[in-house]
Design a protein around this motif. Structure first.
Motif, PDB file in Angstrom:
ATOM      1  N   ILE A 317       3.591  -7.426   9.968  1.00  0.00           N
ATOM      2  CA  ILE A 317       2.604  -8.158   9.726  1.00  0.00           C
ATOM      3  C   ILE A 317       1.823  -8.496  11.153  1.00  0.00           C
ATOM      4  N   GLY A 318       2.269  -8.264  12.210  1.00  0.00           N
ATOM      5  CA  GLY A 318       1.776  -7.892  13.109  1.00  0.00           C
ATOM      6  C   GLY A 318       2.206  -7.608  14.221  1.00  0.00           C
ATOM      7  N   ALA A 325      -2.484  -2.972  11.094  1.00  0.00           N
ATOM      8  CA  ALA A 325      -3.448  -2.741  10.343  1.00  0.00           C
ATOM      9  C   ALA A 325      -3.873  -3.161   8.289  1.00  0.00           C
ATOM     10  N   ALA A 326      -2.048  -2.795   8.356  1.00  0.00           N
ATOM     11  CA  ALA A 326      -1.314  -2.974   6.884  1.00  0.00           C
ATOM     12  C   ALA A 326       0.170  -3.436   7.043  1.00  0.00           C
ATOM     13  N   PRO A 327      -0.018  -4.057   5.998  1.00  0.00           N
ATOM     14  CA  PRO A 327       1.780  -4.655   6.137  1.00  0.00           C
ATOM     15  C   PRO A 327       2.983  -3.243   6.042  1.00  0.00           C
ATOM     16  N   VAL A 328       3.925  -3.443   7.057  1.00  0.00           N
ATOM     17  CA  VAL A 328       4.626  -2.134   6.811  1.00  0.00           C
ATOM     18  C   VAL A 328       6.001  -2.726   5.766  1.00  0.00           C
ATOM     19  N   VAL A 383      -4.479  -4.918   3.638  1.00  0.00           N
ATOM     20  CA  VAL A 383      -5.304  -4.328   4.888  1.00  0.00           C
ATOM     21  C   VAL A 383      -5.334  -5.405   5.273  1.00  0.00           C
ATOM     22  N   LEU A 384      -4.325  -5.854   6.453  1.00  0.00           N
ATOM     23  CA  LEU A 384      -5.156  -6.959   7.685  1.00  0.00           C
ATOM     24  C   LEU A 384      -6.049  -6.884   8.311  1.00  0.00           C
ATOM     25  N   ARG A 385      -6.549  -5.755   8.875  1.00  0.00           N
ATOM     26  CA  ARG A 385      -7.516  -6.116   9.896  1.00  0.00           C
ATOM     27  C   ARG A 385      -7.943  -4.491  10.449  1.00  0.00           C
ATOM     28  N   ASP A 386      -9.014  -4.253  10.361  1.00  0.00           N
ATOM     29  CA  ASP A 386      -9.111  -2.883  11.324  1.00  0.00           C
ATOM     30  C   ASP A 386      -8.825  -2.930  12.382  1.00  0.00           C
TER      31      ASP A 386
END
Length: 539
Positions: A317-318, A325-328, A383-386
């Motif tokens: 997630i980061g 931007a989105a989890p992988v 969606v985690l962030r832009d």
């Protein structure tokens, strides 16, 4: 001196004579996982010493009982408004495994890793870093290294908050060291997005020793957006600080040297024991629910290829500089020294089971999952962030910067450079405040180098193979294949990039925030020391 790559081509006579071992230590797992085929990094001069992990008197990891120690979790310090934190660097002892004697370490706050500083965006943090270390080092100082000359105090320290956008005076510039008995107040504005940062020593010429001795800790910066996502939190958020070490059977740290008392530096250091939060093969007792793992590779030189033994997927997630931007969804991840990964793993389906975290085929720790039913209200949003991506149109200037290694294996065992320049050469990267630049990292070496820029965050634009021989003979950059975009988990904001051998790695950064002189360097600590580190200046 000959350049190192050309030395490799003519080194066959030495191997045939038995001077260089036929089985060379590959530059860790990155040789297979990260580097393009045929461009594996081996340090021939260094490895003439042989495999130090087999030396008599060192702890054999196979003889240590696994998963008998509980995973230590560093204490958390929450800064209070208007009141500085005080963290003391001092010598201490710590038992790294139940079956070993205590180990002498240098620590922040009395333990390795140091306390986790839990900060909020928009609320500045002040820390008074007190140097209470001994005046003599217990690891081999090389006075031939730049910044560690014999006229310098043997023990020095300066704290760098890795990944922080801070004024020049608070950055932990390598030459800003101070001696035992002194202290320094640093102010961290915390104006950037939430991210997994970390602090470590950066004293010129000896930070590789100070970090190996234990001067490392996490700094978690949070913001309202991240806190509102519903990610696992509290006891379900675990820091995992990974670092390899060599230990003697009496529990003391062993840091390998060249065998030359006047020039003990070695190009790379790999241990046969990996500490997770300061413990060897620990066990974490967890509940059958989601957990957030804040993973840091704090090793001097080792790369980690992380996966779970049962092959279970997890979500990235980061990365270094915060949320993607989105989890992988992934089943393994490859981390270089200095890199961080923010991961979520779900143990819900493993009630009563035991899940091992691996570095390729070697276990690092075990998660023992409890039997009881628990409620899990955490989530991982789609969606985690832009994260707006840079494009060519955003770039106002491109720079071509080489990664170089030189050796003659006689008078000069190895010299690492950036752009062909040494640390004290005049600054060549002068950047105008607020501009966006592309740095094209042309790797002329046989190694993958994790390159870190202070002050800024950046994005990886692409990596592209090129003809190394042609570049070295004519300085002509001829590409031999298409540009390769970064994988999904590398498409967020970064501050460390793996620059592969035989590739040009392009990163793009906006140099905003503060004016002044900062550093960029390889995060292989031994490379950085000799002299794969250069200043850049924002004007």
């Amino acid at each position: 001196m000959v350049d190192r790559r050309r030395f490799l081509k003519t080194a066959g006579w030495a191997a045939a004579a038995g001077w260089i071992p036929s089985r060379l230590l590959a530059h860790d797992m990155h040789a297979m996982q990260a580097a393009p085929a045929g461009r594996v990094g081996n340090d021939l001069c260094m490895h003439a010493m042989g495999d130090v992990t087999r030396m008599p008197g060192l702890v054999d990891p196979a003889k240590l009982a696994p998963f008998v120690d509980t995973l230590p979790v560093p204490p958390v310090l929450v800064p209070a408004a208007g009141k500085p934190l005080r963290l003391r660097m001092a010598e201490s002892t710590q038992r790294l495994h139940r079956d070993l004697p205590p180990t002498r370490l240098w620590t922040y706050g009395g333990a390795y890793p140091g306390p986790t500083i839990d900060a909020r965006k928009g609320q500045a943090t002040e820390v008074i870093w007190e140097n209470a270390l001994p005046v003599k080092h217990f690891l081999p100082v090389d006075h031939a290294i730049c910044g560690a000359e014999a006229d310098k105090p043997e023990v020095r320290a300066i704290v760098h908050l890795h990944g922080a956008q801070v004024p020049r005076a608070d950055d932990g510039y390598p030459e800003d060291w101070y001696v035992p008995g002194k202290s320094r107040r640093h102010r961290y504005p915390n104006t950037q997005d939430a991210a997994t940062l970390w602090y470590h020593d950066h004293a010129m010429g000896i930070n590789r020793l100070n970090m190996y001795a234990g001067l490392t800790g996490l700094y978690l910066l949070r913001d309202e957006h991240e806190l509102g996502l519903g990610l696992p939190a509290g006891d379900q958020e675990l820091p995992l600080v990974l670092a390899d070490r060599l230990l003697r059977e009496d529990g003391s740290l062993y840091y390998p040297d060249s065998g030359d008392a006047n020039a003990p530096w070695v190009p790379e250091v790999f241990g046969n024991l990996t500490l997770v939060n300061g413990a060897i093969l620990p066990r974490a007792d967890v509940q059958p629910r989601r957990y957030r793992l804040r993973v840091l590779n704090a090793s001097n030189g080792r790369f980690y290829h992380l996966r779970f033994r049962d092959g279970r997927p997890f979500q990235a997630i980061g990365s270094d500089q915060g949320l993607l931007a989105a989890p992988v969804s992934m089943r393994s991840i490859f981390l270089a020294p200095g890199e961080r990964a923010d991961l979520v793993v779900d143990f819900a389906a493993s009630r009563g089971g035991a899940i091992e975290l691996m570095n390729d085929a070697l276990p690092l720790m075990r998660f023992a999952v409890g039997q009881g039913a628990v409620r899990d209200d955490s989530r991982v949003p789609d969606v985690l962030r832009d994260v707006p991506r840079f494009t060519e149109r955003d770039v106002s200037r491109s720079r071509e910067l080489t990664l170089d290694e030189y050796s003659d294996c006689v008078a000069t065992p190895m010299l690492m450079l950036l752009g062909g320049k040494r640390w004290h050469d005049p600054v060549t990267e002068t950047v105008k405040l607020g501009t966006t630049e592309a740095w094209n990292l042309v790797n002329l070496t046989e190694d993958t180098h994790p390159i870190h820029l202070h002050l800024v965050r950046f994005q990886i634009l692409d990596r592209r193979p090129y003809d190394v021989d042609e570049y070295m003979s004519s300085k002509t950059l001829r590409f031999t294949g298409p540009a390769q975009p970064p994988p999904a988990h590398e498409r967020g904001w970064k501050d460390v990039v793996q620059a592969y051998p035989g590739m040009v790695t392009r990163i793009v950064a906006t140099f905003d925030g503060y004016k002044g002189r900062y550093a960029w360097h390889c995060h292989l600590a031994e490379h950085e020391a000799n002299e794969m580190m250069r200043p850049f200046e924002v004007v």
